[in-house]
Design a protein around this motif. Sequence first.
Motif, mmCIF file in Angstrom:
data_model
loop_
_atom_site.group_PDB
_atom_site.id
_atom_site.type_symbol
_atom_site.label_atom_id
_atom_site.label_comp_id
_atom_site.label_asym_id
_atom_site.label_seq_id
_atom_site.Cartn_x
_atom_site.Cartn_y
_atom_site.Cartn_z
ATOM 1 N N LEU A 17 27.522 42.500 28.695
ATOM 2 C CA LEU A 17 28.613 43.286 29.278
ATOM 3 C C LEU A 17 29.048 44.400 28.333
ATOM 4 O O LEU A 17 29.340 45.512 28.774
ATOM 5 C CB LEU A 17 29.793 42.376 29.626
ATOM 6 N N SER A 18 29.076 44.121 27.030
ATOM 7 C CA SER A 18 29.443 45.142 26.041
ATOM 8 C C SER A 18 28.444 46.289 26.022
ATOM 9 O O SER A 18 28.825 47.465 25.930
ATOM 10 C CB SER A 18 29.529 44.524 24.643
ATOM 11 N N GLN A 59 27.922 37.257 40.136
ATOM 12 C CA GLN A 59 29.354 37.145 39.845
ATOM 13 C C GLN A 59 30.104 38.453 40.104
ATOM 14 O O GLN A 59 31.328 38.489 40.054
ATOM 15 C CB GLN A 59 29.569 36.723 38.384
ATOM 16 N N GLY A 60 29.366 39.521 40.360
ATOM 17 C CA GLY A 60 29.988 40.809 40.616
ATOM 18 C C GLY A 60 30.363 41.570 39.362
ATOM 19 O O GLY A 60 31.066 42.575 39.425
ATOM 20 N N HIS A 61 29.867 41.129 38.203
ATOM 21 C CA HIS A 61 30.188 41.786 36.937
ATOM 22 C C HIS A 61 29.290 42.986 36.656
ATOM 23 O O HIS A 61 29.681 43.894 35.915
ATOM 24 C CB HIS A 61 30.103 40.790 35.779
ATOM 25 N N ILE A 62 28.090 42.963 37.222
ATOM 26 C CA ILE A 62 27.179 44.102 37.089
ATOM 27 C C ILE A 62 26.562 44.369 38.455
ATOM 28 O O ILE A 62 26.583 43.513 39.340
ATOM 29 C CB ILE A 62 26.068 43.859 36.036
ATOM 30 N N TYR A 77 17.865 49.210 37.047
ATOM 31 C CA TYR A 77 18.930 49.595 36.130
ATOM 32 C C TYR A 77 20.200 48.821 36.473
ATOM 33 O O TYR A 77 20.493 48.569 37.647
ATOM 34 C CB TYR A 77 19.209 51.097 36.217
ATOM 35 N N TYR A 78 20.941 48.465 35.437
ATOM 36 C CA TYR A 78 22.173 47.692 35.608
ATOM 37 C C TYR A 78 23.360 48.519 35.146
ATOM 38 O O TYR A 78 23.269 49.273 34.181
ATOM 39 C CB TYR A 78 22.101 46.394 34.799
ATOM 40 N N ALA A 79 24.486 48.346 35.854
ATOM 41 C CA ALA A 79 25.729 49.037 35.518
ATOM 42 C C ALA A 79 26.871 48.034 35.576
ATOM 43 O O ALA A 79 26.860 47.097 36.385
ATOM 44 C CB ALA A 79 25.986 50.176 36.500
ATOM 45 N N ALA A 87 36.066 41.072 33.122
ATOM 46 C CA ALA A 87 35.425 39.898 32.510
ATOM 47 C C ALA A 87 35.166 40.148 31.028
ATOM 48 O O ALA A 87 35.370 39.252 30.199
ATOM 49 C CB ALA A 87 34.121 39.566 33.229
ATOM 50 N N LEU A 88 34.738 41.364 30.684
ATOM 51 C CA LEU A 88 34.494 41.702 29.285
ATOM 52 C C LEU A 88 35.790 41.619 28.481
ATOM 53 O O LEU A 88 35.813 41.066 27.379
ATOM 54 C CB LEU A 88 33.876 43.096 29.166
ATOM 55 N N ALA A 89 36.878 42.130 29.032
ATOM 56 C CA ALA A 89 38.168 42.060 28.341
ATOM 57 C C ALA A 89 38.568 40.605 28.102
ATOM 58 O O ALA A 89 39.075 40.258 27.025
ATOM 59 C CB ALA A 89 39.247 42.787 29.144
ATOM 60 N N THR A 90 38.310 39.743 29.073
ATOM 61 C CA THR A 90 38.599 38.321 28.912
ATOM 62 C C THR A 90 37.735 37.720 27.814
ATOM 63 O O THR A 90 38.220 36.976 26.958
ATOM 64 C CB THR A 90 38.380 37.569 30.247
ATOM 65 N N HIS A 91 36.441 38.034 27.831
ATOM 66 C CA HIS A 91 35.530 37.540 26.785
ATOM 67 C C HIS A 91 36.003 37.975 25.396
ATOM 68 O O HIS A 91 36.016 37.175 24.454
ATOM 69 C CB HIS A 91 34.103 38.056 26.998
#
Length: 118
Positions: A17-18, A59-62, A77-79, A87-91
């Motif tokens: 995610l980062s 999960q809808g994260h990418i 390609y992934y975005a 989710a990244l902020a939570t991680h």
Amino acid sequence: MDIPKDLVAASAAPMVLSILAESDSYGYAILGRVREPVRGRARLDGGAALPLLHRLERQGHIEATWGSSETGRRRKYYALTGEGREALATHVSQWRTVAAALESAWGRMDFGGQVSLA
């Protein structure tokens, strides 16, 4: 020193995610970026990375789109999505809490010169 599989698995999603928070990318390039900071001390191969990308997509994260490589071959390609940013902020918050707890627990323990926690 090798990094245990469970620690690699726990950190893989926040790492991906980062990476995608910086820019869209494709699977092999993402895998290469995940490997950079650990310099061969952890194993995350394509067999583990692909299911992770699929899970993050479910999960809808990418989100994935098909594009072309420089050679004209099709490439996925992934975005990062809005949900992925959340989710990244939570991680990040969770990992900072864990890191602070570990630093507090370890204090200035003496590991025989093998590890410097200062």
